[in-house]
Design a protein around this motif. Structure first.
Motif, mmCIF file in Angstrom:
data_model
loop_
_atom_site.group_PDB
_atom_site.id
_atom_site.type_symbol
_atom_site.label_atom_id
_atom_site.label_comp_id
_atom_site.label_asym_id
_atom_site.label_seq_id
_atom_site.Cartn_x
_atom_site.Cartn_y
_atom_site.Cartn_z
ATOM 1 N N ILE A 89 32.506 45.580 48.055
ATOM 2 C CA ILE A 89 32.903 44.627 47.023
ATOM 3 C C ILE A 89 33.840 45.318 46.035
ATOM 4 C CG2 ILE A 89 32.046 43.229 45.101
ATOM 5 C CD1 ILE A 89 31.383 42.036 47.808
ATOM 6 N N GLU A 90 34.891 44.626 45.625
ATOM 7 C CA GLU A 90 35.816 45.146 44.609
ATOM 8 C C GLU A 90 35.211 44.895 43.230
ATOM 9 O OE1 GLU A 90 37.921 46.831 42.448
ATOM 10 O OE2 GLU A 90 39.045 46.829 44.348
ATOM 11 N N CYS A 91 34.897 45.973 42.540
ATOM 12 C CA CYS A 91 34.219 45.839 41.248
ATOM 13 C C CYS A 91 35.084 46.244 40.054
ATOM 14 C CB CYS A 91 32.931 46.671 41.239
ATOM 15 S SG CYS A 91 31.633 45.990 42.298
ATOM 16 N N ASP A 92 36.243 46.808 40.289
ATOM 17 C CA ASP A 92 37.048 47.309 39.180
ATOM 18 C C ASP A 92 38.181 46.376 38.768
ATOM 19 O OD1 ASP A 92 35.525 49.631 39.048
ATOM 20 O OD2 ASP A 92 36.778 50.669 40.520
ATOM 21 N N ALA A 93 38.728 45.628 39.694
ATOM 22 C CA ALA A 93 39.938 44.853 39.404
ATOM 23 C C ALA A 93 39.662 43.404 39.046
ATOM 24 C CB ALA A 93 40.893 44.907 40.601
ATOM 25 N N VAL A 94 38.462 42.895 39.349
ATOM 26 C CA VAL A 94 38.132 41.491 39.096
ATOM 27 C C VAL A 94 36.773 41.410 38.423
ATOM 28 C CG1 VAL A 94 39.521 40.520 40.962
ATOM 29 C CG2 VAL A 94 37.193 41.277 41.430
ATOM 30 N N GLY A 95 36.470 40.235 37.888
ATOM 31 C CA GLY A 95 35.176 40.020 37.242
ATOM 32 C C GLY A 95 35.032 38.587 36.807
ATOM 33 N N GLY A 149 39.070 45.295 29.462
ATOM 34 C CA GLY A 149 40.290 45.720 30.131
ATOM 35 C C GLY A 149 41.148 44.526 30.512
ATOM 36 N N ALA A 150 42.307 44.430 29.898
ATOM 37 C CA ALA A 150 43.164 43.268 30.133
ATOM 38 C C ALA A 150 43.670 43.219 31.568
ATOM 39 C CB ALA A 150 44.336 43.285 29.148
ATOM 40 N N GLN A 151 43.647 44.365 32.280
ATOM 41 C CA GLN A 151 44.158 44.391 33.648
ATOM 42 C C GLN A 151 43.186 43.778 34.650
ATOM 43 O OE1 GLN A 151 42.971 46.954 32.015
ATOM 44 N NE2 GLN A 151 41.479 47.977 33.335
ATOM 45 N N ARG A 152 41.961 43.538 34.265
ATOM 46 C CA ARG A 152 40.961 42.968 35.175
ATOM 47 C C ARG A 152 41.180 41.453 35.296
ATOM 48 N NH1 ARG A 152 35.485 44.649 36.714
ATOM 49 N NH2 ARG A 152 35.754 46.461 35.371
#
Length: 400
Positions: A89-95, A149-152
């Motif tokens: 699972i991608e946990c750093d770029a999305v939320g 984090g605005a990049q997420r």
């Protein structure tokens, strides 16, 4: 003898069935990666019973959507042939954003796709007018997004609260403790944030969290009951992984379940109701009157009990006894694989959980568990409403 007026029901007499929605294969694969990741594509196919070709196509799509990632660091030692790169699972770029509206305060949190809290804030209400509360929430949501984090990329917003919540309309139909009626919280927050918004009750939200990430997720997906006890008391139950809503989305109302020996006046105007007997407001008032705490909330009572405060522990155990009686009744009604009690004392103090279990027969007491998220119950509730939808129908890639 057949009655003369009787006739065989024919196919044309039956209502036309609605379209049967096949399960979303992307959701099936994403859920398998959540449960087992890091995991090889071949193992995903085995877990989902999908063909290797289907899994290859779906995982390529999920990678494109930014919901999963390749995890070469988790690969085993090199062998013969093409190396297998596991997926996770991608946990750093999305939320997702999780919001909880309680009687005294709001909680806003950013969670990753494994339900872990990345950033969180809690703020007391400045008045309970719904327009005022929701306007303040919009600013707090923006602040948490910046903090996390605005990049997420934020996929969705989930909101949980007490009372009668119509999940299909995104509306708080009735919340007596806040004095709200027919508040379209989903539409208001969607318009202000630009995010997809889903809304549900405390207990249903937390049961979704238990099914997704809980310590007994496998049992909770079979059959489960969740009893939430805060300032508001409500219940959710599920069979076959499906949480019951009811035709009016009003299931789970146990606030006025009768309790013996309670003289607290309930919002309904009567005495002897479960919610009035065990509400955090009543517990805090008693603790302050006895000089047991300095921090005027449930966490202050739990902290005092954990420091060895006998009076604070006694209050919590009295509450746990009443909650346990309600849990025993619910267990008799539903006979679930697991019954989760989300209550401040039981979540953090073993003696309180033991007191809850003691109210049930010994052969089923072990099925009773505390919340899997004792440090972030409210944040997890809101986040789980959004994450449940992410895993059911994974969102498409962001349009740039």
């Amino acid at each position: 003898m057949i009655h003369p007026s009787a006739r065989t029901t024919r196919r044309g007499d039956l209502p036309v069935p609605g379209p049967r929605r096949p399960p979303d294969s992307a959701g099936t694969v994403l859920r398998a990666i959540l449960d087992h990741g890091p995991i090889a594509r071949s193992s995903v196919a085995r877990a989902t019973r999908l063909s290797a070709a289907s899994v290859s196509g779906v995982t390529a799509s999920l990678l494109d959507r930014g919901l999963i990632r390749e995890a070469p660091e988790a690969a085993g030692p090199p062998g013969i042939g093409r190396p297998h790169v596991p997926l996770d699972i991608e946990c750093d770029a999305v939320g997702v954003i999780g919001v909880h509206i309680a009687v005294p305060r709001t909680t806003v949190a950013l969670l990753d796709l494994r339900g872990r809290v990345v950033a969180q804030r809690q703020d007391p209400h400045d008045g309970r007018d719904p327009e005022r509360v929701l306007a303040a929430l919009v600013a707090r949501i923006a602040a948490v997004r910046r903090q996390g984090g605005a990049q997420r990329r934020i996929l969705a917003l989930g909101l949980a609260t007490g009372g009668w919540v119509d999940a299909s309309r995104g509306t708080v139909v009735e919340h007596p403790a806040l004095g709200w009626q027919d508040v379209p919280v989903g539409a208001v927050l969607a318009g202000a944030t630009g995010l997809p918004v889903r809304v549900d009750s405390n207990s249903r939200a937390l049961l979704r969290a238990e099914q997704l990430f809980g310590a007994a997720a496998a049992q909770a997906r079979e059959s489960a009951v969740l009893l939430f006890a805060g300032n508001v008391v409500d219940v959710a139950f599920a069979t076959g992984g499906v949480i019951h809503q009811g035709p009016r989305s009003a299931s789970g109302a146990v606030a006025h379940l009768p309790v013996e020996g309670c003289d607290e006046l309930c919002s309904c105007g009567r005495t002897g109701c479960l919610q009035a007997a065990v509400s955090e407001r009543v517990l805090v008032r008693r603790a302050l009157a006895a000089g047991l705490i300095e921090r005027p909330d449930i966490h202050g009572i739990v902290d005092a009990a954990q420091r060895g405060g006998a009076g604070a522990l006694a209050l919590l155990r009295d509450r746990a006894r009443l909650v346990g009686r309600a849990a025993a009744l619910l267990h008799d009604l539903f006979d679930p694989e697991v019954l989760v009690v989300a209550e401040g004392g039981a979540n953090r103090i073993p003696e309180c959980l033991a007191t809850v279990r003691a109210q049930l027969s010994p052969d089923v007491a072990a099925t009773v568990r505390a919340s899997s998220f004792p440090d972030h119950v409210l944040a997890t509730a809101g986040g789980a409403v959004a994450l449940d939808q992410v895993y059911a129908t994974p969102p498409q890639p962001a349009v740039t």
